[in-house]
Motif scaffolding. Structure first.
Motif, PDB file in Angstrom:
ATOM      1  N   ASP A  75     -10.294   1.828  -3.058  1.00 43.48           N
ATOM      2  CA  ASP A  75      -9.343   0.722  -2.948  1.00 43.48           C
ATOM      3  C   ASP A  75      -9.112   0.349  -1.488  1.00 43.48           C
ATOM      4  N   VAL A  76      -9.044   1.371  -0.639  1.00 47.31           N
ATOM      5  CA  VAL A  76      -8.876   1.118   0.796  1.00 47.31           C
ATOM      6  C   VAL A  76     -10.091   0.374   1.338  1.00 47.31           C
TER       7      VAL A  76
ATOM      8  N   TYR B 162      -3.743  -1.348   6.070  1.00 49.03           N
ATOM      9  CA  TYR B 162      -3.509  -0.901   4.713  1.00 49.03           C
ATOM     10  C   TYR B 162      -2.400   0.134   4.756  1.00 49.03           C
TER      11      TYR B 162
ATOM     12  N   LYS C 169       0.135   2.577   2.451  1.00 46.82           N
ATOM     13  CA  LYS C 169       0.366   3.128   1.116  1.00 46.82           C
ATOM     14  C   LYS C 169       1.852   3.384   0.875  1.00 46.82           C
ATOM     15  N   LYS C 170       2.308   3.001  -0.303  1.00 47.83           N
ATOM     16  CA  LYS C 170       3.690   3.255  -0.695  1.00 47.83           C
ATOM     17  C   LYS C 170       3.841   4.721  -1.116  1.00 47.83           C
TER      18      LYS C 170
ATOM     19  N   THR D 188       0.252  -0.976  -1.023  1.00 45.25           N
ATOM     20  CA  THR D 188      -0.212  -0.548  -2.339  1.00 45.25           C
ATOM     21  C   THR D 188       0.231   0.854  -2.683  1.00 45.25           C
ATOM     22  N   ALA D 189       0.391   1.088  -3.980  1.00 46.07           N
ATOM     23  CA  ALA D 189       0.660   2.438  -4.474  1.00 46.07           C
ATOM     24  C   ALA D 189      -0.642   3.163  -4.753  1.00 46.07           C
ATOM     25  N   LYS D 190      -1.759   2.444  -4.707  1.00 43.74           N
ATOM     26  CA  LYS D 190      -3.065   3.050  -4.949  1.00 43.74           C
ATOM     27  C   LYS D 190      -3.438   3.965  -3.789  1.00 43.74           C
ATOM     28  N   SER D 191      -4.127   5.048  -4.114  1.00 32.80           N
ATOM     29  CA  SER D 191      -4.499   5.975  -3.052  1.00 32.80           C
ATOM     30  C   SER D 191      -5.996   6.287  -3.036  1.00 32.80           C
ATOM     31  N   GLN D 192      -6.759   5.646  -3.915  1.00 31.88           N
ATOM     32  CA  GLN D 192      -8.187   5.907  -3.961  1.00 31.88           C
ATOM     33  C   GLN D 192      -8.889   5.321  -2.733  1.00 31.88           C
ATOM     34  N   THR D 193      -9.835   6.077  -2.186  1.00 30.65           N
ATOM     35  CA  THR D 193     -10.575   5.622  -1.018  1.00 30.65           C
ATOM     36  C   THR D 193     -11.249   4.285  -1.280  1.00 30.65           C
TER      37      THR D 193
ATOM     38  N   ASP E  85       1.322  -7.270  -1.258  1.00 31.24           N
ATOM     39  CA  ASP E  85       1.248  -6.185  -2.224  1.00 31.24           C
ATOM     40  C   ASP E  85      -0.046  -6.356  -3.018  1.00 31.24           C
TER      41      ASP E  85
END
Length: 227
Positions: A90-91, A102, A104-105, A83-88, A55
């Motif tokens: 962060d990926v 990767y 996403k939750k 991750t709950a993050k969705s920003q590019t 996580d």
């Protein structure tokens, strides 16, 4: 009796962590569950996991920091970030520090299990298939050498070898453009995409002695190696 594959799972949400653990155990995985990054790092050092599911947002040590610490001594163990993050960005960061996948939750357990099995299969392929056959070519991934029959061997660059390896392991299937750009170039922006096109062209030229081999562009999706 077959040895169970050990997965280290670091997830600070107790309910979600338990659900993932129990689901994986029904698929014959051994799961070491930790609820923070520091605990996960200690468990990693004292066990021998074959894959990590981390996580990103965790107390004490976040998933990215944990991955960096592990990558300092182990550059091959597969890592999947949750991750709950969705920003590019962060990926991109996740891939740039050594993540292999990767998710996403919220996600489905079936999707996680498929991704785990895909990564484990890749690792086993790398370990057991140092020399791969592509039509009339042999490809030594470890030495980054491509050879047509008994002709002089061609020395590939690091990126050429890795790109060819991913094409081979996805032979006759579409290799996702964005995924491979993030993995090998660190970003799927326009300039890196143009760079990958150049590398694809180079590989086509190096494989052109065998007319049964094609690397085709699947517009909007990626590339496919047909052999």
């Amino acid at each position: 009796m077959n040895k169970l594959t050990t997965i280290l799972l670091a997830e600070d949400e107790p309910a979600l962590g338990q659900i993932i653990k129990e689901s994986l155990e029904t698929r014959q995985f051994k799961v070491l569950l930790c609820n923070n990054g520091e605990m996960a790092f200690e468990v990693y050092k004292n066990s021998n996991p074959e894959l990590l599911v981390l996580d990103v947002m965790m107390p004490k040590k976040d998933g990215f920091t944990l991955a960096k610490d592990i990558r300092a001594t182990d550059d091959s163990i597969p890592i999947i970030f949750l991750t709950a993050k969705s920003q590019t960005q962060d990926v991109v960061e996740g891939f740039s520090i050594g993540g292999n996948d990767y998710l996403k939750k919220p996600f489905s357990m079936e999707e996680l299990i498929v991704r785990i099995n895909n990564l484990l299969n890749r690792v086993r392929l790398q370990k057991t298939s140092e020399v791969l056959q592509i039509g009339n070519y042999t490809f030594n991934f470890t030495k980054q050498i491509l050879q047509f029959k008994d002709q002089e061997a061609i020395q590939l660059t690091h990126r050429e070898a890795h790109l060819l390896f991913h094409l081979i392991k996805n032979k006759n299937q579409v290799l996702d453009r964005s995924l491979i750009l993030n993995k090998l170039w660190g970003s799927d922006d326009f300039f890196n995409a143009r760079s990958m096109d150049v590398f694809i062209t180079k590989l086509r030229k190096k494989l052109n002695l065998d007319d049964t081999i094609q690397i085709i562009n699947v517009r909007g999706f990626g590339y496919k190696l047909i052999c």
